[in-house]
Design a protein around this motif. Sequence first.
Motif, PDB file in Angstrom:
ATOM      1  N   ILE A   4      95.004  62.030 -31.470  1.00  0.00           N
ATOM      2  CA  ILE A   4      96.127  62.288 -32.360  1.00  0.00           C
ATOM      3  C   ILE A   4      95.580  62.694 -33.723  1.00  0.00           C
ATOM      4  CG2 ILE A   4      98.213  61.308 -33.404  1.00  0.00           C
ATOM      5  CD1 ILE A   4      98.499  60.975 -30.490  1.00  0.00           C
ATOM      6  N   SER A   5      96.126  63.735 -34.296  1.00  0.00           N
ATOM      7  CA  SER A   5      95.695  64.121 -35.645  1.00  0.00           C
ATOM      8  C   SER A   5      96.863  64.753 -36.389  1.00  0.00           C
ATOM      9  CB  SER A   5      94.517  65.091 -35.566  1.00  0.00           C
ATOM     10  OG  SER A   5      94.892  66.221 -34.808  1.00  0.00           O
ATOM     11  N   ASN A   6      96.625  65.152 -37.631  1.00  0.00           N
ATOM     12  CA  ASN A   6      97.645  65.842 -38.441  1.00  0.00           C
ATOM     13  C   ASN A   6      98.970  65.097 -38.502  1.00  0.00           C
ATOM     14  OD1 ASN A   6      95.784  67.926 -38.708  1.00  0.00           O
ATOM     15  ND2 ASN A   6      96.546  68.976 -36.895  1.00  0.00           N
ATOM     16  N   VAL A   7      98.879  63.814 -38.597  1.00  0.00           N
ATOM     17  CA  VAL A   7     100.115  63.029 -38.644  1.00  0.00           C
ATOM     18  C   VAL A   7     100.734  63.123 -40.033  1.00  0.00           C
ATOM     19  CG1 VAL A   7     101.136  60.758 -38.330  1.00  0.00           C
ATOM     20  CG2 VAL A   7      99.164  61.437 -36.960  1.00  0.00           C
TER      21      VAL A   7
ATOM     22  N   ILE B  70     101.877  50.894 -39.981  1.00  0.00           N
ATOM     23  CA  ILE B  70     101.408  51.409 -41.276  1.00  0.00           C
ATOM     24  C   ILE B  70     102.088  50.647 -42.414  1.00  0.00           C
ATOM     25  CG2 ILE B  70     101.416  53.467 -42.776  1.00  0.00           C
ATOM     26  CD1 ILE B  70     101.330  55.091 -40.061  1.00  0.00           C
ATOM     27  N   ASN B  71     101.299  50.186 -43.359  1.00  0.00           N
ATOM     28  CA  ASN B  71     101.858  49.457 -44.505  1.00  0.00           C
ATOM     29  C   ASN B  71     102.909  50.303 -45.214  1.00  0.00           C
ATOM     30  OD1 ASN B  71     100.074  47.390 -44.018  1.00  0.00           O
ATOM     31  ND2 ASN B  71      98.546  48.144 -45.478  1.00  0.00           N
ATOM     32  N   CYS B  79     102.770  63.545 -47.003  1.00  0.00           N
ATOM     33  CA  CYS B  79     101.391  63.147 -47.262  1.00  0.00           C
ATOM     34  C   CYS B  79     100.785  62.668 -45.936  1.00  0.00           C
ATOM     35  CB  CYS B  79     101.409  62.020 -48.300  1.00  0.00           C
ATOM     36  SG  CYS B  79      99.802  61.454 -48.771  1.00  0.00           S
ATOM     37  N   PRO B  80      99.701  63.295 -45.494  1.00  0.00           N
ATOM     38  CA  PRO B  80      99.152  62.919 -44.176  1.00  0.00           C
ATOM     39  C   PRO B  80      98.809  61.427 -44.119  1.00  0.00           C
ATOM     40  CG  PRO B  80      98.105  64.920 -44.981  1.00  0.00           C
ATOM     41  CD  PRO B  80      98.947  64.392 -46.117  1.00  0.00           C
ATOM     42  N   ILE B  81      99.011  60.873 -42.964  1.00  0.00           N
ATOM     43  CA  ILE B  81      98.621  59.476 -42.727  1.00  0.00           C
ATOM     44  C   ILE B  81      97.112  59.426 -42.526  1.00  0.00           C
ATOM     45  CG2 ILE B  81      98.863  57.521 -41.136  1.00  0.00           C
ATOM     46  CD1 ILE B  81     101.500  58.045 -42.508  1.00  0.00           C
ATOM     47  N   ASP B  82      96.470  58.433 -43.088  1.00  0.00           N
ATOM     48  CA  ASP B  82      95.024  58.242 -42.939  1.00  0.00           C
ATOM     49  C   ASP B  82      94.748  57.633 -41.558  1.00  0.00           C
ATOM     50  OD1 ASP B  82      92.412  57.403 -42.998  1.00  0.00           O
ATOM     51  OD2 ASP B  82      92.538  56.477 -44.985  1.00  0.00           O
ATOM     52  N   ILE B  83      94.274  58.490 -40.649  1.00  0.00           N
ATOM     53  CA  ILE B  83      94.105  57.998 -39.264  1.00  0.00           C
ATOM     54  C   ILE B  83      92.819  57.191 -39.081  1.00  0.00           C
ATOM     55  CG2 ILE B  83      95.582  59.730 -38.176  1.00  0.00           C
ATOM     56  CD1 ILE B  83      93.045  61.165 -37.254  1.00  0.00           C
ATOM     57  N   VAL B  84      91.991  57.132 -40.130  1.00  0.00           N
ATOM     58  CA  VAL B  84      90.849  56.210 -40.061  1.00  0.00           C
ATOM     59  C   VAL B  84      91.361  54.797 -40.363  1.00  0.00           C
ATOM     60  CG1 VAL B  84      88.617  55.591 -41.061  1.00  0.00           C
ATOM     61  CG2 VAL B  84      89.206  58.001 -40.685  1.00  0.00           C
ATOM     62  N   TYR B  86      94.491  53.895 -40.136  1.00  0.00           N
ATOM     63  CA  TYR B  86      95.506  53.538 -39.135  1.00  0.00           C
ATOM     64  C   TYR B  86      95.224  54.273 -37.822  1.00  0.00           C
ATOM     65  CZ  TYR B  86      97.846  51.766 -43.267  1.00  0.00           C
ATOM     66  OH  TYR B  86      98.134  51.076 -44.417  1.00  0.00           O
ATOM     67  N   PRO B  87      94.365  53.730 -36.994  1.00  0.00           N
ATOM     68  CA  PRO B  87      94.013  54.423 -35.750  1.00  0.00           C
ATOM     69  C   PRO B  87      95.256  54.656 -34.877  1.00  0.00           C
ATOM     70  CG  PRO B  87      92.644  52.475 -36.088  1.00  0.00           C
ATOM     71  CD  PRO B  87      93.749  52.414 -37.099  1.00  0.00           C
TER      72      PRO B  87
END
Lengths: 211, 211
Positions: A4-7, B70-71, B79-84, B86-87
Amino acid sequence: MEKISNVIMRPLERSIYLKPYTMHFTQNGQEKSWDLLGVHDSVAIIIYNITRNVLVLVKQFRPAVYLGSINIEDRKLDCPIDIVKYPPENGITIELCAGIVDKTLSLAEIAKEEVLEECGYDVPLNALQFINQYRSGVGTSASIQTAFYCEVTDDMKVSHGGGTNDELIETVEMSVDEIRKYVTQKGVVVNSPPSFLFGIYWFLLNKCSKL
Amino acid sequence: MEKISNVIMRPLERSIYLKPYTMHFTQNGQEKSWDLLGVHDSVAIIIYNITRNVLVLVKQFRPAVYLGSINIEDRKLDCPIDIVKYPPENGITIELCAGIVDKTLSLAEIAKEEVLEECGYDVPLNALQFINQYRSGVGTSASIQTAFYCEVTDDMKVSHGGGTNDELIETVEMSVDEIRKYVTQKGVVVNSPPSFLFGIYWFLLNKCSKL
């Protein structure tokens, strides 16, 4: 599947699926409104009164359930709902005592408050047995719900319950036989959510035979 | 409590509670979006494989569950979610095989289709045992969900399952011991909804001892 990316979150765009409403209505002379989506974490409590061997549950009008009972073609904007065709009783549910997590208290303390506010029992904090935590839903909002089990006695009853000022909640008591009949009704929709059914089946499996 | 009048639906007004989003994301190279509220009626099926004594479940990425992990302060618009931080794994759930009611078929026929599409078992219609119907929720959308129980054998397996074209669903099998452990996990949130928990406890109470 985990690739999953570009969320990115955007305000809801025009959608054929998602039509959030505010429902306005008058209840016992008081004008109210309800937004048909929630996002708070919550607690739910399975309450069993060991003095009289009954489950203690709550009954209330739920705008979202009422809306769910109305045919799609009758859900017109800015047009009053026909309450003869759709009796408000359609929106009355039976549920576990529950509440949202909107205070800086522990989950058990919030649960203790809800048992008092909704059902009128003043229970010690250590009477609240943690069961588990799960997602309140998956397709829509998916906050965390924490389930507790709590045994009460008639001695702990200190008030009528009924919720806080703007809530209109009735306490309902059911014996184990009554609850078994209620959850296995055929030919009608059980006007209760899956969290209630989980709580009842958890009780039947884990507690019922030991009481 | 039933004294309800002046019921009227309006488009959602500015609200401190209800913030509907569209989540945009890319999954395995495919751009997708998901509106975080649903309104369709649905079916859910507890599937038990009697050849190998396992429950047959489904696993999938749920944007709403991901959002729920996600908090609040990190849920910023545009604004993109930080997937690091928030896996995406946070959004992967285990659920009952289920589907929405969007065809003019009977509920059992829709359930039969879902069992085939998601889990790859071609079952006769009369294998679907009706359990009950209830409200999918109470605070938000509250459509009707119908629960079925279905026993399958390895002989009925005709495809890999996995859902239709735009779905990415994995089938998961769990023994009764594994499912008991899964639903009673402590210290973590069970990444499943109450309808799943209801189905599993219904199974444990009604079927497990007879198999």
